[in-house]
Design a protein around this motif. Structure first.
Motif, PDB file in Angstrom:
ATOM      1  N   CYS A  84     128.753  38.540 -48.399  1.00 35.64           N
ATOM      2  CA  CYS A  84     128.500  38.649 -46.918  1.00 35.64           C
ATOM      3  C   CYS A  84     129.244  37.537 -46.287  1.00 35.64           C
ATOM      4  N   ASP A  85     129.818  37.748 -45.110  1.00 34.21           N
ATOM      5  CA  ASP A  85     130.492  36.592 -44.476  1.00 34.21           C
ATOM      6  C   ASP A  85     130.585  36.862 -42.977  1.00 34.21           C
ATOM      7  N   CYS A  86     130.798  35.663 -42.389  1.00 36.87           N
ATOM      8  CA  CYS A  86     131.137  35.964 -40.822  1.00 36.87           C
ATOM      9  C   CYS A  86     132.238  35.148 -40.570  1.00 36.87           C
ATOM     10  N   ALA A  87     132.656  34.753 -39.307  1.00 41.47           N
ATOM     11  CA  ALA A  87     133.645  34.013 -38.709  1.00 41.47           C
ATOM     12  C   ALA A  87     133.484  33.553 -37.430  1.00 41.47           C
ATOM     13  N   THR A 122     126.120  25.892 -31.622  1.00 35.85           N
ATOM     14  CA  THR A 122     126.906  24.918 -31.113  1.00 35.85           C
ATOM     15  C   THR A 122     127.765  25.579 -29.951  1.00 35.85           C
ATOM     16  N   GLY A 123     127.781  26.885 -29.765  1.00 34.56           N
ATOM     17  CA  GLY A 123     128.641  27.593 -28.745  1.00 34.56           C
ATOM     18  C   GLY A 123     129.748  28.052 -28.940  1.00 34.56           C
ATOM     19  N   ALA A 124     130.276  28.050 -30.532  1.00 26.73           N
ATOM     20  CA  ALA A 124     131.450  28.505 -30.938  1.00 26.73           C
ATOM     21  C   ALA A 124     131.575  30.017 -30.449  1.00 26.73           C
ATOM     22  N   GLU A 125     132.612  30.277 -30.670  1.00 31.54           N
ATOM     23  CA  GLU A 125     133.170  31.802 -30.353  1.00 31.54           C
ATOM     24  C   GLU A 125     132.833  32.499 -31.799  1.00 31.54           C
ATOM     25  N   VAL A 126     132.039  33.364 -31.569  1.00 32.41           N
ATOM     26  CA  VAL A 126     131.963  34.464 -32.924  1.00 32.41           C
ATOM     27  C   VAL A 126     133.124  35.388 -32.899  1.00 32.41           C
ATOM     28  N   LEU A 127     133.731  35.369 -34.146  1.00 31.10           N
ATOM     29  CA  LEU A 127     134.551  36.553 -34.342  1.00 31.10           C
ATOM     30  C   LEU A 127     134.016  37.704 -35.100  1.00 31.10           C
ATOM     31  N   GLN A 128     133.030  37.453 -36.024  1.00 28.85           N
ATOM     32  CA  GLN A 128     132.383  38.238 -36.684  1.00 28.85           C
ATOM     33  C   GLN A 128     130.872  37.836 -37.140  1.00 28.85           C
ATOM     34  N   GLU A 129     129.855  38.887 -37.094  1.00 35.51           N
ATOM     35  CA  GLU A 129     128.631  38.185 -37.480  1.00 35.51           C
ATOM     36  C   GLU A 129     128.615  38.813 -38.797  1.00 35.51           C
ATOM     37  N   PRO A 130     127.511  38.065 -39.699  1.00 33.10           N
ATOM     38  CA  PRO A 130     127.348  38.224 -41.018  1.00 33.10           C
ATOM     39  C   PRO A 130     127.533  39.771 -41.428  1.00 33.10           C
ATOM     40  N   THR A 131     128.369  40.062 -42.151  1.00 34.14           N
ATOM     41  CA  THR A 131     128.836  41.461 -42.621  1.00 34.14           C
ATOM     42  C   THR A 131     128.856  41.516 -44.155  1.00 34.14           C
ATOM     43  N   ASP A 132     128.349  42.597 -44.724  1.00 39.01           N
ATOM     44  CA  ASP A 132     128.448  42.634 -46.258  1.00 39.01           C
ATOM     45  C   ASP A 132     129.942  43.360 -46.313  1.00 39.01           C
ATOM     46  N   GLN A 133     130.830  42.506 -47.081  1.00 40.43           N
ATOM     47  CA  GLN A 133     132.165  43.051 -47.459  1.00 40.43           C
ATOM     48  C   GLN A 133     132.343  43.831 -48.500  1.00 40.43           C
TER      49      GLN A 133
END
Length: 136
Positions: A116-119, A100-111
């Protein structure tokens, strides 16, 4: 007693501009679209959680001029509360939202605390996190 969340309100700078992020990216569907007094409230939902809605509206919708201005200032600073969604496939959801062109703050990451999350930031600057649903 049973209690459940019915709506969560998300303040956006432009409802139409935000719809692609929430519908195309997150797969939500428009369940209600209401205009009143020159403003618009769009409720989004999903078949997976019937009865739960995300309501998009601009800062001044249903608020006084001073309250709307304050909310607009907070939104511009990126200090409004974030939304956190759960997905059964965080990588696929990440790809759909990124498209969608959204600004990526964090790619999928195992916490360290489990998921595992993204932002992302939605088109209005709101922080939206997406967490992988735990395996059953």
């Amino acid at each position: 007693m049973t209690i459940s969340l019915q709506y969560a309100n998300v303040t956006v700078s432009d409802v139409d501009q935000s719809l692609g992020f929430y519908t195309d990216g997150l797969g939500l569907q428009i369940t209600n679209d209401v205009s009143s007094g020159g403003f618009r409230w769009v409720t989004l939902g999903t078949d997976a959680q019937p009865g739960l809605g995300i309501v998009l509206s601009v800062p001044h919708a249903g608020r006084s001029d001073s309250e709307g201005a304050l909310l607009a200032d907070l939104m511009a600073k990126g200090t409004l509360p974030m939304l956190v969604f759960r997905s059964d496939d965080v990588d696929a959801t990440f790809a759909a939202v990124r498209a969608t062109g959204a600004e990526v703050l964090q790619e999928p990451t195992d916490q360290a605390w489990g998921p595992c999350d993204c932002a992302f930031r939605d088109p209005s600057g709101n922080t939206v996190r997406i967490a992988q649903a735990p395996a059953e």
